[in-house]
Design an enzyme around this catalytic site. Structure first.
Site, PDB file in Angstrom:
ATOM      1  N   CYS A 114      23.028 -37.789   4.274  1.00  0.00           N
ATOM      2  CA  CYS A 114      22.387 -37.572   3.118  1.00  0.00           C
ATOM      3  C   CYS A 114      23.077 -37.932   2.041  1.00  0.00           C
ATOM      4  O   CYS A 114      23.322 -39.102   1.868  1.00  0.00           O
ATOM      5  CB  CYS A 114      21.895 -36.169   2.849  1.00  0.00           C
ATOM      6  SG  CYS A 114      20.227 -36.000   1.915  1.00  0.00           S
ATOM      7  N   HIS A 213      19.216 -35.113   8.159  1.00  0.00           N
ATOM      8  CA  HIS A 213      20.185 -33.834   8.426  1.00  0.00           C
ATOM      9  C   HIS A 213      20.141 -33.624   9.933  1.00  0.00           C
ATOM     10  O   HIS A 213      19.577 -32.766  10.263  1.00  0.00           O
ATOM     11  CB  HIS A 213      19.856 -32.750   7.664  1.00  0.00           C
ATOM     12  CG  HIS A 213      20.258 -32.813   6.063  1.00  0.00           C
ATOM     13  ND1 HIS A 213      21.214 -32.261   5.618  1.00  0.00           N
ATOM     14  CD2 HIS A 213      19.460 -33.475   5.115  1.00  0.00           C
ATOM     15  CE1 HIS A 213      21.222 -32.586   4.196  1.00  0.00           C
ATOM     16  NE2 HIS A 213      20.299 -33.121   3.903  1.00  0.00           N
ATOM     17  N   GLU A 215      22.431 -32.149  11.438  1.00  0.00           N
ATOM     18  CA  GLU A 215      22.930 -30.785  11.849  1.00  0.00           C
ATOM     19  C   GLU A 215      21.851 -29.443  11.922  1.00  0.00           C
ATOM     20  O   GLU A 215      22.190 -28.659  12.227  1.00  0.00           O
ATOM     21  CB  GLU A 215      23.997 -30.450  10.783  1.00  0.00           C
ATOM     22  CG  GLU A 215      23.532 -29.857   9.206  1.00  0.00           C
ATOM     23  CD  GLU A 215      22.946 -30.814   8.335  1.00  0.00           C
ATOM     24  OE1 GLU A 215      22.466 -30.690   7.395  1.00  0.00           O
ATOM     25  OE2 GLU A 215      22.945 -32.186   8.816  1.00  0.00           O
TER      26      GLU A 215
END
Length: 238
Positions: A114, A213, A215
């Site tokens: 990001c 993202h 994660e």
């Protein structure tokens, strides 16, 4: 084989926990968990102003994640702030740009997430679109608050990103800015509205950045790819 050490850049923000309210170095735990689950050892990297600190840190890492966060200071790419550009953190900008300098010199594997993608573009001499809804006429890339926008992306055939995640996937996004120009990187994925969602450097080095993202979701290959590259880097250094 020793698990590779992956540095994760962090925020420095006012935070509250227990009886304490004070500045803290922090990052959502999803980052560290995702690194651990893909075989790496996470190491948090708060902003450091000391000259030479980035070189010292990179010399001890096997891989680096430039994490998400606030907008990049528009002065870094010679632009005036858009009315919706706010909250930039000069300490993070200086630290992360220095880490990228050191990582490039060492050939260290890097993944930008990001804001991390935007920092990497600016580091390479690129520019940002400061408010993507002005271009695409919707806010689905960042629907507001702490919600992620579900974005369909299509990867570019033959890129490292395509090899890691496939030809297309639905990702979690939370960005109101995006990369306009990216010298030194090739486009690796786009959203349906044309927004650049991933880029990567040419060559053997793992140097990849995404607007989404990874994660926050089940492993889509990016962090696993970074950890594998970091393990190879550590072997070569040994």
């Amino acid at each position: 084989m020793t698990a590779p050490v992956i540095g994760l850049t962090t925020y420095r923000e006012d935070a509250a926990w227990g009886v304490w309210t004070q500045p803290a170095d922090l990052l959502p735990a999803q980052y560290a968990r995702a690194v651990e689950e893909t075989g790496g050892v996470p190491l948090l990297l708060p902003p450091v102003a000391q000259v030479g600190a980035a070189d010292a840190v990179v010399a001890r890492l096997d891989g680096l994640v430039i994490s998400g966060g606030a907008d990049v200071d528009p002065a870094r790419y010679d632009a005036s702030p858009h009315p919706r550009t706010a909250g930039w953190r000069p300490d993070r900008d200086v630290w992360e740009l220095a880490l990228l300098d050191a990582a490039a010199a060492a050939g260290l594997p890097v993944l930008g997430v990001c804001r991390g993608m935007q920092v990497m573009a600016v580091h390479g001499g690129g520019r940002l679109d400061q408010h993507t809804p002005d271009l695409v006429d919707h806010e689905r890339h960042s629907p507001g608050g702490d919600a992620f926008g579900a974005t369909e992306v299509v990867t570019t055939r033959g890129t490292r990103v395509a090899g890691l995640v496939g030809s297309g996937l639905t990702v979690n996004c939370h960005h109101h800015q995006s990369v306009q120009t990216h010298p030194g990187y090739v486009a690796a994925a786009h959203a349906a509205d044309g927004t650049l969602e991933a880029m990567e450097a040419d060559g053997e080095r793992f140097c990849v950045a995404v607007q989404w993202h990874p994660e926050t979701a089940a492993d889509v290959g990016l962090l696993a790819g970074l950890v594998r590259a970091a393990a190879t880097y550590a072997e070569g250094r040994a």
